[in-house]
Motif scaffolding. Structure first.
Motif, PDB file in Angstrom:
ATOM      1  N   ASP A  30       0.855  -1.183   0.000  1.00 29.77           N
ATOM      2  CA  ASP A  30       0.000   0.000   0.000  1.00 29.77           C
ATOM      3  C   ASP A  30       0.890   1.232   0.000  1.00 29.77           C
ATOM      4  OD1 ASP A  30      -2.899   1.044   1.976  1.00 29.77           O
ATOM      5  OD2 ASP A  30      -1.878   1.965   0.276  1.00 29.77           O
ATOM      6  N   PRO A  31       0.952   1.989  -1.113  1.00 27.15           N
ATOM      7  CA  PRO A  31       1.831   3.161  -1.164  1.00 27.15           C
ATOM      8  C   PRO A  31       1.342   4.337  -0.340  1.00 27.15           C
ATOM      9  CG  PRO A  31       0.569   2.965  -3.175  1.00 27.15           C
ATOM     10  CD  PRO A  31       0.277   1.732  -2.387  1.00 27.15           C
ATOM     11  N   LEU A  32       0.117   4.276   0.167  1.00 22.09           N
ATOM     12  CA  LEU A  32      -0.415   5.324   1.043  1.00 22.09           C
ATOM     13  C   LEU A  32      -0.440   6.683   0.345  1.00 22.09           C
ATOM     14  CD1 LEU A  32       1.477   4.364   4.343  1.00 22.09           C
ATOM     15  CD2 LEU A  32      -0.812   3.656   3.634  1.00 22.09           C
ATOM     16  N   PHE A  33      -1.133   6.760  -0.773  1.00 26.07           N
ATOM     17  CA  PHE A  33      -1.209   8.026  -1.491  1.00 26.07           C
ATOM     18  C   PHE A  33      -2.082   9.023  -0.738  1.00 26.07           C
ATOM     19  CE2 PHE A  33       1.159   7.736  -5.280  1.00 26.07           C
ATOM     20  CZ  PHE A  33       1.146   6.411  -5.696  1.00 26.07           C
ATOM     21  N   THR A  34      -1.614  10.277  -0.688  1.00 24.48           N
ATOM     22  CA  THR A  34      -2.364  11.370  -0.093  1.00 24.48           C
ATOM     23  C   THR A  34      -3.191  12.066  -1.163  1.00 24.48           C
ATOM     24  OG1 THR A  34      -0.687  13.069  -0.508  1.00 24.48           O
ATOM     25  CG2 THR A  34      -0.450  11.725   1.491  1.00 24.48           C
ATOM     26  N   GLU A  35      -4.021  12.984  -0.742  1.00 29.06           N
ATOM     27  CA  GLU A  35      -4.656  13.869  -1.713  1.00 29.06           C
ATOM     28  C   GLU A  35      -3.580  14.757  -2.339  1.00 29.06           C
ATOM     29  OE1 GLU A  35      -9.293  14.429  -0.379  1.00 29.06           O
ATOM     30  OE2 GLU A  35      -7.944  16.125  -0.311  1.00 29.06           O
ATOM     31  N   PRO A  36      -3.866  15.392  -3.475  1.00 26.78           N
ATOM     32  CA  PRO A  36      -2.838  16.176  -4.149  1.00 26.78           C
ATOM     33  C   PRO A  36      -2.176  17.209  -3.239  1.00 26.78           C
ATOM     34  CG  PRO A  36      -4.727  15.911  -5.584  1.00 26.78           C
ATOM     35  CD  PRO A  36      -5.120  15.329  -4.270  1.00 26.78           C
ATOM     36  N   MET A  37      -0.850  17.198  -3.229  1.00 24.83           N
ATOM     37  CA  MET A  37      -0.050  18.151  -2.474  1.00 24.83           C
ATOM     38  C   MET A  37       1.346  18.148  -3.068  1.00 24.83           C
ATOM     39  SD  MET A  37       0.352  15.963   1.096  1.00 24.83           S
ATOM     40  CE  MET A  37       1.222  17.274   1.938  1.00 24.83           C
ATOM     41  N   HIS A  38       2.227  19.044  -2.588  1.00 18.95           N
ATOM     42  CA  HIS A  38       3.593  19.071  -3.065  1.00 18.95           C
ATOM     43  C   HIS A  38       4.375  17.929  -2.432  1.00 18.95           C
ATOM     44  CE1 HIS A  38       3.411  22.874  -5.243  1.00 18.95           C
ATOM     45  NE2 HIS A  38       2.685  23.350  -4.250  1.00 18.95           N
ATOM     46  N   GLU A  39       5.146  17.228  -3.249  1.00 21.46           N
ATOM     47  CA  GLU A  39       5.943  16.119  -2.730  1.00 21.46           C
ATOM     48  C   GLU A  39       6.902  16.600  -1.650  1.00 21.46           C
ATOM     49  OE1 GLU A  39       8.717  12.449  -4.451  1.00 21.46           O
ATOM     50  OE2 GLU A  39       7.881  13.969  -5.800  1.00 21.46           O
ATOM     51  N   ALA A  40       7.438  17.818  -1.828  1.00 15.20           N
ATOM     52  CA  ALA A  40       8.403  18.340  -0.860  1.00 15.20           C
ATOM     53  C   ALA A  40       7.754  18.617   0.494  1.00 15.20           C
ATOM     54  CB  ALA A  40       9.035  19.623  -1.400  1.00 15.20           C
ATOM     55  N   GLU A  41       6.433  18.776   0.528  1.00 12.98           N
ATOM     56  CA  GLU A  41       5.780  19.048   1.806  1.00 12.98           C
ATOM     57  C   GLU A  41       5.896  17.860   2.751  1.00 12.98           C
ATOM     58  OE1 GLU A  41       1.965  20.198   0.169  1.00 12.98           O
ATOM     59  OE2 GLU A  41       2.302  22.258   0.811  1.00 12.98           O
ATOM     60  N   ILE A  42       5.790  16.645   2.208  1.00 11.37           N
ATOM     61  CA  ILE A  42       5.966  15.450   3.039  1.00 11.37           C
ATOM     62  C   ILE A  42       7.389  15.387   3.578  1.00 11.37           C
ATOM     63  CG2 ILE A  42       5.947  12.933   3.068  1.00 11.37           C
ATOM     64  CD1 ILE A  42       3.208  13.992   2.916  1.00 11.37           C
ATOM     65  N   ALA A  43       8.362  15.671   2.706  1.00  9.51           N
ATOM     66  CA  ALA A  43       9.755  15.661   3.151  1.00  9.51           C
ATOM     67  C   ALA A  43       9.988  16.722   4.221  1.00  9.51           C
ATOM     68  CB  ALA A  43      10.683  15.885   1.959  1.00  9.51           C
ATOM     69  N   SER A  44       9.342  17.876   4.085  1.00  9.37           N
ATOM     70  CA  SER A  44       9.483  18.930   5.094  1.00  9.37           C
ATOM     71  C   SER A  44       8.924  18.475   6.438  1.00  9.37           C
ATOM     72  CB  SER A  44       8.768  20.202   4.629  1.00  9.37           C
ATOM     73  OG  SER A  44       9.375  20.743   3.488  1.00  9.37           O
ATOM     74  N   ILE A  45       7.787  17.799   6.402  1.00 10.65           N
ATOM     75  CA  ILE A  45       7.210  17.268   7.642  1.00 10.65           C
ATOM     76  C   ILE A  45       8.190  16.322   8.318  1.00 10.65           C
ATOM     77  CG2 ILE A  45       5.396  15.754   8.543  1.00 10.65           C
ATOM     78  CD1 ILE A  45       3.523  16.932   6.434  1.00 10.65           C
ATOM     79  N   LEU A  46       8.737  15.399   7.546  1.00  8.58           N
ATOM     80  CA  LEU A  46       9.653  14.407   8.113  1.00  8.58           C
ATOM     81  C   LEU A  46      10.924  15.054   8.655  1.00  8.58           C
ATOM     82  CD1 LEU A  46       9.159  11.681   5.361  1.00  8.58           C
ATOM     83  CD2 LEU A  46       8.573  11.431   7.772  1.00  8.58           C
ATOM     84  N   LEU A  47      11.494  15.997   7.918  1.00 11.60           N
ATOM     85  CA  LEU A  47      12.726  16.654   8.366  1.00 11.60           C
ATOM     86  C   LEU A  47      12.493  17.463   9.635  1.00 11.60           C
ATOM     87  CD1 LEU A  47      14.510  17.889   5.111  1.00 11.60           C
ATOM     88  CD2 LEU A  47      15.411  16.319   6.821  1.00 11.60           C
ATOM     89  N   ASN A  48      11.396  18.193   9.700  1.00 16.09           N
ATOM     90  CA  ASN A  48      11.125  19.000  10.893  1.00 16.09           C
ATOM     91  C   ASN A  48      10.865  18.123  12.116  1.00 16.09           C
ATOM     92  OD1 ASN A  48      11.146  21.971  10.309  1.00 16.09           O
ATOM     93  ND2 ASN A  48       9.783  21.323   8.668  1.00 16.09           N
TER      94      ASN A  48
END
Length: 741
Positions: free
Chosen positions: A606-624
């Motif tokens: 299950d790739p766990l797709f989100t609703e449309p958003m910027h890919e970098a936003e997920i990376a920002s969440i993880l980094l913060n």
């Protein structure tokens, strides 16, 4: 003097074994159903009756039945070895599903009186066994308790078990749990007619179980649950495929709730554009029937949606049958033999086509074993030309049909070009000003009317207008405050954007020169190692510097990838699972350098797709979240651990990220404030510290996370911890729309 003694059994042993071996009533009923499967039954009815003598249960099957030796040596003999000696059924060669010797105890567990009627296929008369379980009382020898065996004339082939004076009530929910417990034994539905020739070849036509309730006084029998009512009636389409004995393939959509059906059309997966494709060279005699569903709550009743989602999570997919026998592991959970989940993950097609969207089977007829060959372990088929053609054809048909159905619904079928809807901004102050003017005019008019008249309605209107004027003034102040806050946040975002661009430029420039930089330092390290082997201090410094260089290389590569993602301005569904895996690879070396044990867990298919958003936003969440955790861990004396878990929430259309750390925790009184801008739990460094030290702990990390999550309609909060972790930050994001899942 030596005496020869023997063990004796108390009759109460039956009750004790019944309760200990079969603790739950559902387990007892499931075991009796499995016995019918083992007896080569193709149909079984489970009927709950309510009559004058109380509740009763009948279990009827059309299996091979039992003769007198079977009853005496099998049913009446405890711990008989019949199932051990014959692990496969005699007619269809089914691997026996029932637990050895549990059936008789299952009947005792359910009620106090048993009447078992049975007739074997070649017998002219049937047998009826009557057992009164209440006679098996403490103090009596087991062998002294009699059971009655009679011959009966009017009896069909098979076995009927009637259990009277049931100990427990049965709810519909319990009955449905029993049905689900034997779902794996049932071939979902016939795909092709079972001809006389196939019957003579002992091809297994399948096993179906139906549950009924019947009022014996009214002779009224009502279905409670079966495969049709529980699953098939609610699925949206039926996709069929056939390959004849000459290799000619055709497909159809025989049911389609969103549009017209499709008549049979010829197909070859390597000649999709041809109106008259050639036959397959190796593939012959194959049939497929697949029920298709779009797991969208708006397309299904609430209870049905939840049930189908849960059932198809474990039972969805396409099973394979060869000569009437199930071939494992095809169609098992986590088995993607048709690569449906893989295509869904790649997002090449937007139509719902994961395994959980299908419930079907493929049958192949190869009695002489010329087309397909099993592995020696009997787990799966050897990859030959026929099997390869079958997989490619079936996959092509399923994708084609799902795409057609999406077109009928007016949905996009291919990825690309998705843009976020933008709302046109309005000038709130101007709108409020116009409303204020209108209220003032209305106030003047109502006051004139009130002065000229003592009418109570006019006075009430003046009061209401005055109240509206005060409310408007309150809202105007709130809007001004909100606009000021938005201006402050806009300034902050410009600062962060500038900082991000600077970081991206830095990582880009360092990345361009890092290769030469790494090679030069590599030569320096090799030279030092060759001449300073006897200096342990210097060697330790060289190894430390080499490790730091490697970590810098890894981190720079991750930042470059993040910067590249930020440069893509369009938005699209983002795989949370993939983002977590890339984060783990990019940060692992940096975490190891700080003695932090980093682990990440994502679902396998299950790739766990989100609703449309910027890919970098997920990376920002993880980094913060990571940088916050590192600071908390450094403030703690516990073992340094970080765990990142991503999964899909079963009771909501959301994907979830949980970020655990073993830091110093978050006290309850500040849990609501940690997502505010500039709120930080970090200590300020001394005044003489470097600017880089002051730049850390600004209190923007979790605020940025909350802004990203809030903008896409998600939630972020302090979650429940587990094990020896002290903190959990839980992020819930809307998953991709259900009709694209």
């Amino acid at each position: 003097m030596t005496e020869k003694l023997s063990f004796e059994a108390d009759a109460a042993l039956i009750h004790r074994l019944g309760r200990e071996l079969v603790a739950r009533q559902e387990t007892a009923l499931i075991e009796l159903i499995k016995n019918g499967f083992d007896a080569d039954a193709t149909e079984m009815s489970v009927v709950f009756t309510q009559g004058a003598v109380g509740p009763a249960l009948e279990i009827r099957d059309n299996g091979s039945g039992m003769d007198r030796p079977d009853l005496i040596n099998g049913f009446l003999r405890l711990a008989s070895g019949l199932k051990v000696q014959s692990p496969f059924s005699s007619k269809f060669g089914r691997q026996r599903a029932g637990r050895k010797g549990i059936g008789r105890f299952a009947t005792q567990r359910l009620g106090d009186h048993l009447v078992l009627t049975t007739r074997s296929e070649h017998a002219t008369r049937g047998l009826r066994l009557t057992v009164d379980w209440t006679a098996f009382t403490r103090g009596r020898d087991l062998g002294d308790v009699e059971v009655l065996l009679d011959e009966v004339e009017d009896c069909s082939t098979g076995t009927t078990i009637r259990i009277q004076h049931l100990y427990d009530d049965w709810s519909d929910a319990q009955i449905k749990r029993c049905w689900r417990g034997v779902l794996g034994l049932q071939q979902p539905f016939p795909v092709r007619p079972v001809t006389a020739a196939l019957k003579s070849a002992k091809v297994d036509p399948g096993f179906a179980v139906r549950f009924f309730r019947r009022n014996e006084l009214l002779s009224d029998e009502m279905a409670v649950v079966n495969l049709q009512t529980e699953i098939l009636d609610h699925l949206h389409a039926v996709i069929e495929l056939r390959v004849d004995d000459a290799g000619k393939a055709a497909w159809s959509i025989s049911r389609n709730r969103f549009g017209s059906t499709r008549d049979w059309q010829t197909i070859h997966h390597e000649h999709l554009e041809s109106g008259n494709p050639p036959p397959y060279k190796s593939l012959k005699n194959a049939w497929m029937k697949a029920h298709y569903v779009i797991l969208d709550p708006s397309l299904l009743p609430n209870l049905v949606y939840t049930r189908l989602r849960d059932e198809l999570a474990s039972q969805g997919g396409i099973r394979l049958y060869r000569n009437g026998f199930r071939v494992v592991p095809y169609g098992d959970p986590d088995n993607d033999w048709l690569r449906l989940d893989e295509m869904y993950t790649k997002r090449s097609f937007l139509a719902p086509l994961a395994n959980r969207n299908f419930f079907g089977i493929i049958e192949v007829h190869d009695p002489d074993g010329e087309l397909y060959e099993e592995h020696t372990s009997r787990e799966g088929l050897i990859e030959n030309a026929a099997f390869s053609e079958l997989k490619n054809l079936a996959s092509s048909v399923l994708v084609t049909a799902a795409t057609r159905i999406s077109e009928d619904r007016g949905r996009k079928t291919k990825a690309g070009g998705l843009n976020r809807r933008k709302k046109q901004a309005s000038d709130a102050q101007e709108v409020l000003s116009k409303i204020s003017d209108a209220i003032d005019a209305a106030k003047e008019a109502t006051e004139r009317v009130a002065n000229e008249s003592t009418n109570a309605s006019a006075l009430a209107a003046v009061a209401k207008v005055e109240e509206a004027s005060k409310l408007l003034e309150t809202k105007r102040i709130e809007v001004e405050s909100a606009e000021q806050q938005m201006a402050d946040e806009a300034a902050m975002l410009r600062f962060l954007a500038t900082l991000g661009m600077t970081t991206a430029e830095f990582s880009h420039e360092t990345g361009m020169t890092f290769e030469a930089f790494r090679l030069d330092f590599g030569r320096v390290f090799e030279t030092v190692r060759s001449v300073a082997e006897s200096d342990p201090v210097l060697m330790n410094q060289v190894e430390r510097a080499s490790g730091m260089l490697s970590r810098l290389d890894t981190l720079t590569s991750y930042l470059n990838a993040l910067a590249a993602a930020r440069s893509v301005r369009g938005i699209r569904e983002v795989s949370l699972g993939k983002a977590v895996q890339e984060f783990e690879r990019g940060i692992a070396a940096q975490a190891k350098a700080q003695n932090i044990e980093l682990s990440a867990f994502t679902p396998p298919y299950d790739p766990l797709f989100t609703e449309p958003m910027h890919e970098a936003e997920i990376a920002s969440i993880l980094l913060n979240l990571y940088t916050n955790s590192v600071k908390a861990i450094k403030r703690s004396s516990q073992k340094r651990k970080i765990s990142v878990m991503a999964d899909r929430m079963q009771d909501a259309d959301r994907v979830r990220l949980r970020f655990y750390d073993s830091g110093d925790g978050i006290s309850p009184e500040i849990q609501e404030r940690i997502f505010d801008a500039f709120f930080t739990t970090s200590f300020s460094p001394p005044a003489g510290s470097k600017d880089s030290d002051h730049a850390t702990g600004t209190g923007l990390g979790l605020w940025i996370v909350s802004q990203i999550v809030g903008n896409v309609g998600g939630e972020v909060f302090v979650g429940q911890t587990m094990g020896d972790y002290s903190t959990c930050i839980e992020v819930q994001l809307p998953s991709e729309k259900a009709d694209e899942a």
